[in-house]
Scaffold this active site. Structure first.
Site, PDB file in Angstrom:
ATOM      1  N   HIS A 170      -5.718 -15.654  -4.279  1.00 55.43           N
ATOM      2  CA  HIS A 170      -7.050 -16.135  -4.660  1.00 55.43           C
ATOM      3  C   HIS A 170      -7.044 -16.741  -6.048  1.00 55.43           C
ATOM      4  O   HIS A 170      -6.117 -16.575  -6.838  1.00 55.43           O
ATOM      5  CB  HIS A 170      -8.080 -14.993  -4.613  1.00 55.43           C
ATOM      6  CG  HIS A 170      -7.856 -13.931  -5.647  1.00 55.43           C
ATOM      7  ND1 HIS A 170      -6.848 -13.003  -5.551  1.00 55.43           N
ATOM      8  CD2 HIS A 170      -8.502 -13.665  -6.806  1.00 55.43           C
ATOM      9  CE1 HIS A 170      -6.875 -12.208  -6.596  1.00 55.43           C
ATOM     10  NE2 HIS A 170      -7.863 -12.590  -7.391  1.00 55.43           N
TER      11      HIS A 170
ATOM     12  N   ASP B  64      -9.993 -16.798  -9.243  1.00 51.23           N
ATOM     13  CA  ASP B  64     -11.084 -15.876  -9.554  1.00 51.23           C
ATOM     14  C   ASP B  64     -12.470 -16.506  -9.414  1.00 51.23           C
ATOM     15  O   ASP B  64     -12.692 -17.652  -9.822  1.00 51.23           O
ATOM     16  CB  ASP B  64     -10.916 -15.329 -10.977  1.00 51.23           C
ATOM     17  CG  ASP B  64      -9.685 -14.436 -11.077  1.00 51.23           C
ATOM     18  OD1 ASP B  64      -9.423 -13.698 -10.119  1.00 51.23           O
ATOM     19  OD2 ASP B  64      -8.988 -14.505 -12.095  1.00 51.23           O
TER      20      ASP B  64
ATOM     21  N   HIS C 103      -3.364 -16.410  -7.581  1.00 53.85           N
ATOM     22  CA  HIS C 103      -2.529 -15.251  -7.882  1.00 53.85           C
ATOM     23  C   HIS C 103      -2.699 -14.169  -6.820  1.00 53.85           C
ATOM     24  O   HIS C 103      -3.678 -14.182  -6.057  1.00 53.85           O
ATOM     25  CB  HIS C 103      -2.810 -14.722  -9.289  1.00 53.85           C
ATOM     26  CG  HIS C 103      -4.256 -14.398  -9.532  1.00 53.85           C
ATOM     27  ND1 HIS C 103      -5.215 -15.366  -9.733  1.00 53.85           N
ATOM     28  CD2 HIS C 103      -4.912 -13.210  -9.581  1.00 53.85           C
ATOM     29  CE1 HIS C 103      -6.393 -14.791  -9.907  1.00 53.85           C
ATOM     30  NE2 HIS C 103      -6.234 -13.488  -9.811  1.00 53.85           N
TER      31      HIS C 103
ATOM     32  N   ARG D 160      -9.192  -7.172 -17.595  1.00 58.15           N
ATOM     33  CA  ARG D 160      -9.278  -8.643 -17.479  1.00 58.15           C
ATOM     34  C   ARG D 160     -10.520  -9.192 -18.176  1.00 58.15           C
ATOM     35  O   ARG D 160     -11.604  -8.616 -18.039  1.00 58.15           O
ATOM     36  CB  ARG D 160      -9.313  -9.040 -15.999  1.00 58.15           C
ATOM     37  CG  ARG D 160      -9.114 -10.543 -15.792  1.00 58.15           C
ATOM     38  CD  ARG D 160      -9.210 -10.904 -14.329  1.00 58.15           C
ATOM     39  NE  ARG D 160     -10.568 -11.302 -13.968  1.00 58.15           N
ATOM     40  CZ  ARG D 160     -11.023 -11.417 -12.724  1.00 58.15           C
ATOM     41  NH1 ARG D 160     -10.225 -11.165 -11.705  1.00 58.15           N
ATOM     42  NH2 ARG D 160     -12.261 -11.792 -12.478  1.00 58.15           N
TER      43      ARG D 160
HETATM   44  C1  SIN Z   1      -6.792 -10.217 -10.499  1.00 56.50           C
HETATM   45  O1  SIN Z   1      -6.698 -10.606  -9.347  1.00 56.50           O
HETATM   46  O2  SIN Z   1      -7.606 -10.699 -11.267  1.00 56.50           O
HETATM   47  C2  SIN Z   1      -5.882  -9.123 -11.006  1.00 56.50           C
HETATM   48  C3  SIN Z   1      -4.461  -9.424 -10.842  1.00 56.50           C
HETATM   49  C4  SIN Z   1      -3.596  -8.246 -11.116  1.00 56.50           C
HETATM   50  O3  SIN Z   1      -4.101  -7.136 -11.258  1.00 56.50           O
HETATM   51  O4  SIN Z   1      -2.389  -8.420 -11.189  1.00 56.50           O
END
Ligand code: SIN
Length: 286
Positions: A108, A110, A262, A277
């Site tokens: 995905h 974000d 990611h 994050r």
């Molecule tokens: C996310 O998808 O924002 C987090 C990615 C992660 O925890 O590696």
């Protein structure tokens, strides 16, 4: 066939370590606790746009410094569905352990369900297992370039619908009332974005649909839409357009949500993995 591109070299006294030819670069020698000049921020931004994700190791900085660093690149969002820090609401806690199994093992970009989805995210490793919990990143400009010409022509003008139904289901599972869920649904309705977006800084086209949030393609039968989306989602899984980052405590990843996707591996459960994050608001995709 992907064309090998010249890799950028370090500048301003920082060395670069590239994780793969098409995506991912570690910046060596930087200290985010020190004031960063506008010149360095401009250079990091260019590097981010070129490499899609950049990494910094051993950054023992405060939440305030994390937020301040991200704010140099744009306004920050407060995520309406996640566990947010009480003092720093822009900081999302992504904590997984035996009782809270990981679930972001899905490709995905974000918050694409927002009208103005994210420019980029700055993620810090707070507590990570010795092995496992890596994050994979995929260059979605390369994914677009690797499509055959008829598919590119077919999708160039299409528009897709993105929603946050996954989060609403999570609310239901956590016991939220139907009224509370309906209120959130009204507050954050689905958004439509082009299937192929043009990067506002590089002018490059990238594939902008993702398996977590893209529900359907507008003005297409459900069957055709699902078939095409399955094919397009699959492109992120091509190892030729990816890099994989192994975390250590106080490692940071800063990715460009406009041109990359990611995937957080879920291979470490029932061990603990804690991340924080901060998400930078982006423009309206076009
Ligand atoms: C996310 O998808 O924002 C987090 C990615 C992660 O925890 O590696």
């Amino acid at each position: 066939m992907l064309k090998f591109q010249a890799l950028p070299e370090g500048k301003h006294g920082f060395e670069l370590l590239h994780l793969s030819p098409v995506i991912g670069t570690e910046v060596l020698g930087i200290d985010l606790a020190e004031p960063t000049s506008d010149k360095v921020i401009r250079w990091l931004r260019e590097l981010l746009v070129k490499r899609k994700v950049i990494f910094f190791r051993d950054q023992d900085i405060s939440k305030q410094q994390h937020v301040d660093f991200a704010r140099r690149f744009g306004d920050l969002e407060v995520h309406p569905f996640t566990v947010n820090n009480e003092d720093y609401p822009e900081v999302i806690h992504l904590d997984n352990d035996r009782e809270h199994p990981p679930f972001i093992n899905i490709w995905h970009s974000d918050v694409t369900w927002r009208r103005n989805p994210s420019l980029g995210s700055v993620l810090r490793a707070v507590d990570v297992p010795a092995v496992g919990g890596d994050t994979l990143f995929a260059n979605m400009e390369a994914a677009y370039d690797a499509l055959d010409e008829p598919t590119r022509r077919q999708i160039d003008k299409l528009v897709a619908v993105h929603d946050n139904e996954g989060f609403l289901l999570g609310m239901k599972a956590n016991g939220a009332s139907d009224d509370a869920i309906e209120e959130k649904r009204k507050q954050f309705p689905p958004s439509t974005h082009p299937v192929v977006r043009t990067h506002p800084e590089s002018g490059k086209k990238s594939l902008y649909v993702n398996a977590a949030f893209t529900r359907n393609i507008k003005d297409m039968s459900d069957r055709d839409s699902q078939g095409l989306l399955r094919k397009l989602f699959q492109t992120a899984s091509n190892p030729d357009i990816q890099c994989r980052f192994r975390w250590r405590k106080n490692s940071f990843a800063f990715w460009d949500n406009r041109g990359a996707q990611h995937y957080a591996t879920a291979d470490y459960w029932p061990l603990t993995r804690k991340m924080e994050r901060v998400t930078i608001v982006g423009d309206r995709p076009h």
